[in-house]
Scaffold this motif. Sequence first.
Motif, PDB file in Angstrom:
ATOM      1  N   PRO A  38       0.844  -1.197   0.000  1.00  0.00           N
ATOM      2  CA  PRO A  38       0.000   0.000   0.000  1.00  0.00           C
ATOM      3  C   PRO A  38       0.885   1.255   0.000  1.00  0.00           C
ATOM      4  CG  PRO A  38      -0.119  -1.134   2.124  1.00  0.00           C
ATOM      5  CD  PRO A  38       0.719  -1.975   1.220  1.00  0.00           C
ATOM      6  N   GLU A  39       0.359   2.316  -0.574  1.00  0.00           N
ATOM      7  CA  GLU A  39       1.126   3.556  -0.644  1.00  0.00           C
ATOM      8  C   GLU A  39       1.210   4.193   0.739  1.00  0.00           C
ATOM      9  OE1 GLU A  39       1.645   6.838  -3.903  1.00  0.00           O
ATOM     10  OE2 GLU A  39      -0.343   6.941  -3.020  1.00  0.00           O
ATOM     11  N   LEU A  40       2.421   4.391   1.213  1.00  0.00           N
ATOM     12  CA  LEU A  40       2.651   5.014   2.512  1.00  0.00           C
ATOM     13  C   LEU A  40       2.685   6.524   2.337  1.00  0.00           C
ATOM     14  CD1 LEU A  40       5.531   2.702   3.755  1.00  0.00           C
ATOM     15  CD2 LEU A  40       3.125   2.582   4.416  1.00  0.00           C
ATOM     16  N   LYS A  41       2.093   7.225   3.280  1.00  0.00           N
ATOM     17  CA  LYS A  41       2.072   8.693   3.265  1.00  0.00           C
ATOM     18  C   LYS A  41       2.853   9.212   4.465  1.00  0.00           C
ATOM     19  CE  LYS A  41      -1.171   9.306  -0.012  1.00  0.00           C
ATOM     20  NZ  LYS A  41      -1.129  10.188  -1.124  1.00  0.00           N
ATOM     21  N   GLY A  82       3.265  19.331   4.278  1.00  0.00           N
ATOM     22  CA  GLY A  82       2.175  18.679   3.563  1.00  0.00           C
ATOM     23  C   GLY A  82       2.252  17.170   3.657  1.00  0.00           C
ATOM     24  N   LEU A  83       1.211  16.514   3.191  1.00  0.00           N
ATOM     25  CA  LEU A  83       1.143  15.065   3.168  1.00  0.00           C
ATOM     26  C   LEU A  83       1.610  14.580   1.795  1.00  0.00           C
ATOM     27  CD1 LEU A  83       0.255  12.747   5.029  1.00  0.00           C
ATOM     28  CD2 LEU A  83      -1.987  12.861   3.955  1.00  0.00           C
ATOM     29  N   HIS A  84       2.611  13.701   1.783  1.00  0.00           N
ATOM     30  CA  HIS A  84       3.210  13.225   0.535  1.00  0.00           C
ATOM     31  C   HIS A  84       3.299  11.711   0.550  1.00  0.00           C
ATOM     32  CE1 HIS A  84       4.658  17.248  -0.620  1.00  0.00           C
ATOM     33  NE2 HIS A  84       4.865  17.417   0.680  1.00  0.00           N
ATOM     34  N   ALA A  85       3.202  11.106  -0.624  1.00  0.00           N
ATOM     35  CA  ALA A  85       3.493   9.682  -0.748  1.00  0.00           C
ATOM     36  C   ALA A  85       4.979   9.500  -0.456  1.00  0.00           C
ATOM     37  CB  ALA A  85       3.158   9.196  -2.150  1.00  0.00           C
ATOM     38  N   LEU A  86       5.319   8.467   0.295  1.00  0.00           N
ATOM     39  CA  LEU A  86       6.717   8.215   0.616  1.00  0.00           C
ATOM     40  C   LEU A  86       7.532   8.030  -0.664  1.00  0.00           C
ATOM     41  CD1 LEU A  86       8.634   7.901   3.028  1.00  0.00           C
ATOM     42  CD2 LEU A  86       8.186   5.442   2.956  1.00  0.00           C
ATOM     43  N   SER A  87       6.910   7.485  -1.705  1.00  0.00           N
ATOM     44  CA  SER A  87       7.607   7.296  -2.986  1.00  0.00           C
ATOM     45  C   SER A  87       7.914   8.623  -3.684  1.00  0.00           C
ATOM     46  CB  SER A  87       6.784   6.399  -3.912  1.00  0.00           C
ATOM     47  OG  SER A  87       5.521   6.978  -4.152  1.00  0.00           O
ATOM     48  N   ASN A  88       7.338   9.721  -3.197  1.00  0.00           N
ATOM     49  CA  ASN A  88       7.627  11.055  -3.737  1.00  0.00           C
ATOM     50  C   ASN A  88       8.524  11.857  -2.800  1.00  0.00           C
ATOM     51  OD1 ASN A  88       6.177  10.757  -6.119  1.00  0.00           O
ATOM     52  ND2 ASN A  88       4.264  11.355  -5.134  1.00  0.00           N
ATOM     53  N   MET A  95      12.763  14.725   2.706  1.00  0.00           N
ATOM     54  CA  MET A  95      12.119  15.863   2.049  1.00  0.00           C
ATOM     55  C   MET A  95      11.369  15.398   0.811  1.00  0.00           C
ATOM     56  SD  MET A  95      15.335  17.976   0.351  1.00  0.00           S
ATOM     57  CE  MET A  95      16.061  18.359   1.917  1.00  0.00           C
ATOM     58  N   SER A  96      10.421  16.204   0.403  1.00  0.00           N
ATOM     59  CA  SER A  96       9.655  15.901  -0.808  1.00  0.00           C
ATOM     60  C   SER A  96      10.556  16.089  -2.027  1.00  0.00           C
ATOM     61  CB  SER A  96       8.442  16.827  -0.913  1.00  0.00           C
ATOM     62  OG  SER A  96       8.873  18.170  -1.107  1.00  0.00           O
ATOM     63  N   TRP A  97      10.195  15.425  -3.132  1.00  0.00           N
ATOM     64  CA  TRP A  97      10.958  15.593  -4.360  1.00  0.00           C
ATOM     65  C   TRP A  97      10.911  17.048  -4.832  1.00  0.00           C
ATOM     66  CZ3 TRP A  97      14.669  12.753  -5.922  1.00  0.00           C
ATOM     67  CH2 TRP A  97      14.676  11.379  -5.707  1.00  0.00           C
ATOM     68  N   GLY A  98       9.778  17.709  -4.612  1.00  0.00           N
ATOM     69  CA  GLY A  98       9.675  19.112  -5.001  1.00  0.00           C
ATOM     70  C   GLY A  98      10.701  19.975  -4.296  1.00  0.00           C
ATOM     71  N   ARG A  99      10.829  19.793  -2.995  1.00  0.00           N
ATOM     72  CA  ARG A  99      11.816  20.561  -2.232  1.00  0.00           C
ATOM     73  C   ARG A  99      13.232  20.154  -2.642  1.00  0.00           C
ATOM     74  NH1 ARG A  99      13.164  19.995   4.017  1.00  0.00           N
ATOM     75  NH2 ARG A  99      14.948  21.381   4.031  1.00  0.00           N
ATOM     76  N   TYR A 100      13.436  18.864  -2.836  1.00  0.00           N
ATOM     77  CA  TYR A 100      14.748  18.382  -3.271  1.00  0.00           C
ATOM     78  C   TYR A 100      15.164  19.071  -4.575  1.00  0.00           C
ATOM     79  CZ  TYR A 100      18.116  15.270  -5.513  1.00  0.00           C
ATOM     80  OH  TYR A 100      19.204  14.767  -6.175  1.00  0.00           O
TER      81      TYR A 100
END
Length: 99
Positions: free
Chosen positions: A2-5, A11-17, A72-77
Amino acid sequence: MPELKVEVDGGLHALSNCAWITFAPCGCPCGALTAAYGDEAHATEEQAWREQYPLKRERDRYQKRGYRMELMSWGRYRAEVDLAKRCPHVKAKTAQEQQ
């Protein structure tokens, strides 16, 4: 799986992101680990350390020297981290040292 958040960067992000970024003692980023891919997930900092440095003595050595990991989120990265950039805190090797 299952997709982990996770709640990160406000914010809430998928762990894969997300990615675990390793920072050197000087504060410069020096490594990255995707937090989740396929059936693999590194949801905690300890899991990320174990994946990046499988041997306990390696983990202990880096942590004693002041290395740290941050999720960190991919966006921040993408906005803040540039692993291709040379750390300005490391003195340049002379031509003789490079040989």
